[in-house]
Design an enzyme around this catalytic site. Structure first.
Site, PDB file in Angstrom:
ATOM      1  N   GLY A 225      -2.592  14.134  -5.471  1.00 51.22           N
ATOM      2  CA  GLY A 225      -1.949  12.953  -6.044  1.00 51.22           C
ATOM      3  C   GLY A 225      -2.022  11.776  -5.087  1.00 51.22           C
ATOM      4  O   GLY A 225      -2.285  10.649  -5.478  1.00 51.22           O
ATOM      5  N   HIS A 226      -1.806  12.058  -3.803  1.00 53.16           N
ATOM      6  CA  HIS A 226      -1.780  10.979  -2.796  1.00 53.16           C
ATOM      7  C   HIS A 226      -2.970  11.126  -1.858  1.00 53.16           C
ATOM      8  O   HIS A 226      -3.127  12.141  -1.199  1.00 53.16           O
ATOM      9  CB  HIS A 226      -0.474  11.078  -2.011  1.00 53.16           C
ATOM     10  N   HIS A 284       0.096   2.830  -7.092  1.00 54.05           N
ATOM     11  CA  HIS A 284       0.786   2.943  -5.807  1.00 54.05           C
ATOM     12  C   HIS A 284      -0.102   2.367  -4.698  1.00 54.05           C
ATOM     13  O   HIS A 284      -1.219   2.815  -4.478  1.00 54.05           O
ATOM     14  CB  HIS A 284       1.087   4.423  -5.561  1.00 54.05           C
ATOM     15  N   GLU A 336       6.216   1.437  -6.297  1.00 51.21           N
ATOM     16  CA  GLU A 336       5.657   0.980  -5.006  1.00 51.21           C
ATOM     17  C   GLU A 336       4.214   0.523  -5.205  1.00 51.21           C
ATOM     18  O   GLU A 336       3.306   0.897  -4.463  1.00 51.21           O
ATOM     19  CB  GLU A 336       5.701   2.124  -3.983  1.00 51.21           C
ATOM     20  N   GLU A 352       5.076  -2.683   1.098  1.00 50.66           N
ATOM     21  CA  GLU A 352       5.406  -1.590   2.023  1.00 50.66           C
ATOM     22  C   GLU A 352       4.620  -1.723   3.326  1.00 50.66           C
ATOM     23  O   GLU A 352       3.429  -2.055   3.337  1.00 50.66           O
ATOM     24  CB  GLU A 352       5.093  -0.243   1.350  1.00 50.66           C
ATOM     25  N   CYS A 354       3.487   0.561   5.190  1.00 48.67           N
ATOM     26  CA  CYS A 354       2.326   1.465   5.151  1.00 48.67           C
ATOM     27  C   CYS A 354       1.141   0.829   4.415  1.00 48.67           C
ATOM     28  O   CYS A 354      -0.012   1.062   4.778  1.00 48.67           O
ATOM     29  CB  CYS A 354       2.664   2.766   4.427  1.00 48.67           C
ATOM     30  N   CYS A 427       7.838   7.346   6.206  1.00 52.79           N
ATOM     31  CA  CYS A 427       6.399   7.096   6.346  1.00 52.79           C
ATOM     32  C   CYS A 427       6.114   5.819   7.140  1.00 52.79           C
ATOM     33  O   CYS A 427       5.150   5.769   7.913  1.00 52.79           O
ATOM     34  CB  CYS A 427       5.746   7.021   4.977  1.00 52.79           C
ATOM     35  N   CYS A 428       6.946   4.785   6.955  1.00 54.90           N
ATOM     36  CA  CYS A 428       6.623   3.498   7.590  1.00 54.90           C
ATOM     37  C   CYS A 428       6.830   3.526   9.109  1.00 54.90           C
ATOM     38  O   CYS A 428       5.919   3.113   9.848  1.00 54.90           O
ATOM     39  CB  CYS A 428       7.414   2.370   6.946  1.00 54.90           C
TER      40      CYS A 428
HETATM   41  O1  FUB Z   1       4.185   9.686  -0.689  1.00 55.00           O
HETATM   42  C1  FUB Z   1       4.019   9.549   0.696  1.00 55.00           C
HETATM   43  C2  FUB Z   1       4.489   8.200   1.156  1.00 55.00           C
HETATM   44  O2  FUB Z   1       5.845   8.031   0.822  1.00 55.00           O
HETATM   45  C3  FUB Z   1       3.816   7.036   0.493  1.00 55.00           C
HETATM   46  O3  FUB Z   1       2.623   6.669   1.066  1.00 55.00           O
HETATM   47  C4  FUB Z   1       4.833   5.986   0.627  1.00 55.00           C
HETATM   48  O4  FUB Z   1       4.616   4.913  -0.243  1.00 55.00           O
HETATM   49  C5  FUB Z   1       6.097   6.735   0.326  1.00 55.00           C
HETATM   50  O5  FUB Z   1       6.314   6.801  -1.037  1.00 55.00           O
HETATM   51 ZN    ZN Z   2       5.618   3.728   4.230  1.00 53.21          ZN
END
Ligand code: FUB
Ligand code: ZN
Length: 664
Positions: A225-226, A284, A336, A352, A354, A427-428
């Site tokens: 998914g990511h 996203h 996001e 964000e 990130c 995450c940031c």
């Molecule tokens: O899903 C992992 C991280 O958490 C994403 O990259 C950020 O946007 C936050 O949702």
């Molecule tokens: Zn982040």
């Protein structure tokens, strides 16, 4: 306390045994990166070849080293992220701690940043601590290479309600198993590159080998998914030279928009149509930019024109329609995500941290592909504004969203009105930690007889050109001052073309699109001299190009005038209509309540207002912008503006980047 003591580790004999066996098992393997070349037409000069002497970035990097890295490690220890590895490895009892299925990645990202930091600043205590954590990570890895602590600990429970419990690779759209893997690969590559140790790299390779065995057309035929596993795999390819990892990266990218093995996740995960058919940035924003970075890798390393065509189109969409003047991307809080074209609200802007960092990664790759300064213009704008705003000057508080406007009431930063020390989803902060130490990675690059100077930061670089080593010494007060001198010291007289980036902001082009434009008289022209003699260079792709035989001690002086400039947005951007933003050089300014009689949203900057600059000791020594203006009540006011990145260090209240031009 500099680092949380690795108490559970040194006491544990089993771990010591692991360290020793791992050491012997790996000592025969190479400790050099196989494919040192980035695989791009242009080769970046690694930050390890650059020593910074400036005030701006050097102090940020030092703060990252002395404050942010230890702070992040401490948080990971306090909140159980380290314990999760120990528990998954059977070294202690207990359940998964944490609210996210990707808490492992914070540890990985901090190892990545700490490894980069070690490269330029050796620190035996930190290195030993990393060894300890890596021992825990190795212990948490299952026999066949699988590594994801929440699943290993109990696949039948879930850390977050939006993730279904279940066996390995179940609910891959949300489980973040491959997201965890991707950050592990990136961190392992950095650790290997920094220390030459294969301990973490071997864990990553074992995991990637499992992924390569289990995913494929006749097997698990599902993308994550990511995204991030893709760029991570490319790094494993670079570390080993094994094309299997590169192919796997492309395989995952090609799976997007292919419903033969899974129900499409949709635009949120950029999984609505095949990546090569995508022309617009959707969904996203962090997922998206990590994916675009991975696509750039494939476009270049596999010389794939369809990939190139797609990322070129997407880049035009972002920079032409979805890019904040601060370099922020991902306008919508909801999901996001990127908004529609020109949907760039200010008060609710998400941006964000990130996403800003991912955008730097992506734009650097675009530069390495195309050799055009426009990508570095985007990178620089992001770096000095919407990325660096994400961390406090002291290095221990963070923005997750980076808003462009505040009424002093709306708690835009995950329920807070100020920077926060940590988040449930952190995450940031961990991305800041991994990014900051490598800032000088983006300064120089070369191709054949071309040497590119992309960022102006005082310091010295040694560049390995085919023509022989060349030293470059930059002196400048950038970003406060646009005077730059560059001493060129080849070992012997060397013929090459020096490409000096003339930033878009100094060429009457604040961004490389029609999204923003200057709305005032042009600045004084940029000037250049060589050994004291004025020079009119050839301009090519945003660079002043000087081709000659360089002799040791040649000095180039570039002067980029830095007046305060008024920027207006394209009329399509509704949120900025009737407003103006103030910029100076690469910096975007904002008005904050504390400098402006308690208000900022009532300020009116008439078109004929003049501005002065004033060096100050405020906020670690920013240059202030001042001017006589009015307010919405028609009262005369004095505007004091500070660089956007430095806002919200002195209590919360109103702030605005975009200021009204008229009372009404
Ligand atoms: O899903 C992992 C991280 O958490 C994403 O990259 C950020 O946007 C936050 O949702
Ligand atoms: Zn982040």
């Amino acid at each position: 306390m500099l680092f949380p003591p690795p108490r559970k580790i040194v006491r544990n004999l089993f771990c010591l045994f692991l360290i020793i066996t791992t050491f012997f098992a790996t000592s025969c393997q190479s400790n050099k990166i196989k494919t040192e070349s980035s695989g791009y037409p242009i080769t970046p000069v690694p930050f390890t070849r650059v020593t910074l002497t400036d005030d701006f970035w050097k102090s940020r990097i030092e703060t990252n080293r002395t404050v942010t890295i230890p702070f992040g490690l401490q948080k990971c220890e306090e909140e159980g992220r380290m314990r999760n590895f120990a528990k998954a490895g059977g070294l202690m009892d207990g359940d998964y701690e944490g609210k996210m299925p990707f808490d492992d990645t914070d540890v990985y990202k901090i190892i990545e940043g700490a490894s980069y930091s070690l490269t330029v600043h050796p620190d035996p205590a930190l290195e030993a601590y990393l060894d300890s954590i890596i021992t825990l990570i190795a212990a948490a890895q299952e026999e066949d290479g699988y590594l994801c602590t929440w699943k290993t600990l109990d696949p039948d429970t879930t850390p977050a309600p939006w993730v279904e419990p279940g066996p390995r690779w179940h609910n891959l759209g949300a489980s973040h198993e491959l997201y965890n893997a991707g950050h592990m690969y990136e961190a392992a590559f950095a650790h290997f590159r920094a220390t030459g140790k294969r301990t973490f790299l071997n864990v990553a390779l074992k995991n990637a080998d499992l992924v390569a065995r289990e995913f494929g057309p006749q097997k698990m035929h599902i993308p994550p998914g990511h995204q991030v596993v893709e760029t991570g795999l490319v790094k494993l390819y670079r570390a080993t030279g094994d094309p299997k990892y590169l192919d796997l990266a492309k395989y995952f990218l090609d799976l997007r928009g292919d419903s033969t093995g899974h129900q499409l996740y949709g635009p949120y995960s950029q999984d609505h149509i095949p990546v090569v058919d995508q022309t617009e940035a959707v969904g996203h924003s962090v997922r998206a930019v990590y994916m675009y970075a991975g696509m750039a890798d494939i476009a270049s390393l596999k010389q794939d024109p369809a990939y190139l065509h797609a990322i070129d189109a997407i880049w035009n969409d972002v920079v032409g329609k979805k890019f904040y003047i601060t370099g922020g991307i991902g306008a919508r809080r909801d999901g996001e995500s990127f908004g529609s074209a020109y949907e760039l609200p200010n008060m609710t802007s998400y941006n964000e941290t990130c996403a800003a960092i991912g955008n730097v990664y992506w734009n650097h790759r675009m530069f390495l592909l195309h050799g055009d300064a426009r990508y570095m213009d985007v990178l620089e704008r992001t770096l000095y504004n919407g990325m660096i705003s994400g961390v406090s000057l002291k290095g221990d508080e963070f923005f997750y969203p980076n808003t462009l406007e505040s009424d002093g009431k709306y708690k835009f930063n995950q329920g807070a009105l100020g920077r926060k020390s940590w988040f449930d989803c952190s995450c940031c902060p961990s991305n800041i930690i991994r990014f900051i130490p490598s800032v000088s990675d983006y300064m120089y690059a070369h191709r054949d007889g071309d040497l590119y100077v992309n960022l102006y930061i005082a310091g010295k670089a040694t560049i390995d050109m085919p023509e022989g080593d060349i030293s470059l010494t930059q002196e400048t007060g950038y970003p406060w001052d646009g005077a730059i001198t560059l001493r060129v010291d080849p070992k012997k007289n060397t013929s090459l073309s020096l490409h000096l980036r003339v930033p878009g902001w100094a060429r009457e082009e604040p961004v490389p699109s029609d999204l923003y434009h200057y709305a005032d008289a042009p600045a004084e022209p940029v000037t250049l001299s060589l050994n004291g003699e004025p020079l009119v260079p050839e301009m090519k792709n945003g660079y002043a190009v000087i081709t000659r035989t360089w002799a040791p001690g040649d000095v180039v002086a570039l002067n980029l005038p830095m007046p305060v400039r008024r920027v207006e947005a394209n009329p399509m951007v509704e949120a900025d209509q009737g407003k103006v933003a103030l910029t100076r050089g690469p910096l975007v300014y904002c008005a904050e309540w504390v400098d402006n009689d308690g208000r900022a949203l009532d300020l009116v900057v008439p078109d004929n207002a003049g501005f002065q600059t004033e060096k100050s000791d405020l906020l670690n020594g920013v240059t202030l912008v001042k001017g006589k203006i009015t307010d919405t009540a028609g009262k005369s006011r004095q505007l004091v503006a500070i660089p956007y990145y430095a806002w919200l260090h002195r209590g919360s209240g109103e702030m605005a980047v975009w200021l009204k031009r008229q009372k009404g």
